[in-house]
Scaffold this active site. Structure first.
Site, PDB file in Angstrom:
ATOM      1  N   HIS A   1       0.848  -1.204   0.000  1.00  0.00           N
ATOM      2  CA  HIS A   1       0.000   0.000   0.000  1.00  0.00           C
ATOM      3  C   HIS A   1       0.879   1.248   0.000  1.00  0.00           C
ATOM      4  CE1 HIS A   1      -3.860   2.017   0.961  1.00  0.00           C
ATOM      5  NE2 HIS A   1      -3.157   2.815   1.722  1.00  0.00           N
TER       6      HIS A   1
ATOM      7  N   HIS B   1      -2.899   4.633  -2.969  1.00  0.00           N
ATOM      8  CA  HIS B   1      -3.935   5.434  -2.308  1.00  0.00           C
ATOM      9  C   HIS B   1      -3.571   6.900  -2.518  1.00  0.00           C
ATOM     10  CE1 HIS B   1      -5.723   6.590   1.933  1.00  0.00           C
ATOM     11  NE2 HIS B   1      -6.349   7.192   0.940  1.00  0.00           N
TER      12      HIS B   1
END
Ligand code: DX5
Ligand code: ZN
Length: 214
Positions: free
Chosen positions: A34, A67
């Site tokens: 991530h 993200h």
């Protein structure tokens, strides 16, 4: 919709050794890596751009989960796609045509996510469900790793799971052995964790604890 996925956030990892971090994540069994991209405007913090994905890609077997905590994600999508992103998540609060951004991510052949900050109601994400593969519920205020989980997010996770029974629901922030049980029961299936994983003696055991296996 996947089964339970662990998405290791590099934000609080040893950023001076991303090659080692990628290897540790692969060895831990966490399926995704991530990347918390911050522009210093959407949130006060600035982290990293697409060049970091380029650098890490050769050393990682993980699915690259990007993200974008940036004001205008439309200017970043192509760059991160070319750098090796597999999923790109944009915020419903972004200052852009969010639907167009999700469609551009799909046009490039990637998975698309829609994210909401803690104070943003589920109703702001629901109109985009048809254009997204995943909904990201921030369980801390975006900007920094190592914050405390916000339990008030549990009803929002339940509401979004009901609205999107076949989509991935990702949670991000303050996820550890205790909170992972709460969010999984509420309907989340993709768990972002940074601090908990990178501080663990045994990252594989820590990842398994997030899955509820130990
Ligand atoms: C906040 C970040 C964090 C990070 C994970 O903007 O998105 O949530 O990924 O944080 P911790 O360290 O709490 O797992
Ligand atoms: Zn994140």
């Amino acid at each position: 919709m996947h089964g339970t996925i662990i998405s290791a956030s590099i934000l609080n990892s040893d950023l001076s050794d991303l090659r080692g971090t990628a290897r540790k994540v692969d060895e831990s069994g966490a399926e995704w890596l991530h990347f918390d991209v911050m522009d210093g405007c959407f949130v006060e913090n600035i982290t990293f751009g697409s060049s970091v994905l380029h650098a890490v890609k050769p050393y990682s077997r993980a699915f690259f989960d990007v993200h974008l905590m940036v004001n205008d994600p439309t200017r970043q999508i192509q760059l991160f796609a070319e750098a090796g992103a597999d999923n790109i998540t944009v915020h419903a609060e972004s200052r852009c045509d969010v639907r167009a951004a999700l469609r551009e991510i799909h046009r490039l052949g990637l998975s698309a996510g829609i994210a909401v900050k803690p104070h943003t109601p589920a109703s702001e994400a629901i109109p985009y469900i048809g254009d997204a593969d995943m909904i990201l519920v921030m369980t801390v205020e975006p900007g920094y790793g190592g914050q405390g989980f916000i339990p008030d997010m549990l009803p929002k996770i339940r509401e979004l799971r009901k609205a999107a029974p076949d989509k991935d629901i990702e949670v991000d922030g303050g996820i550890n052995a205790e909170t992972s049980k709460l969010v999984r029961e509420a309907g989340a299936n993709v768990l972002v964790a940074g601090t908990y994983l990178f501080r663990a003696e045994d990252m594989h055991k820590a990842a398994d604890s997030l899955r509820g296996l130990i």
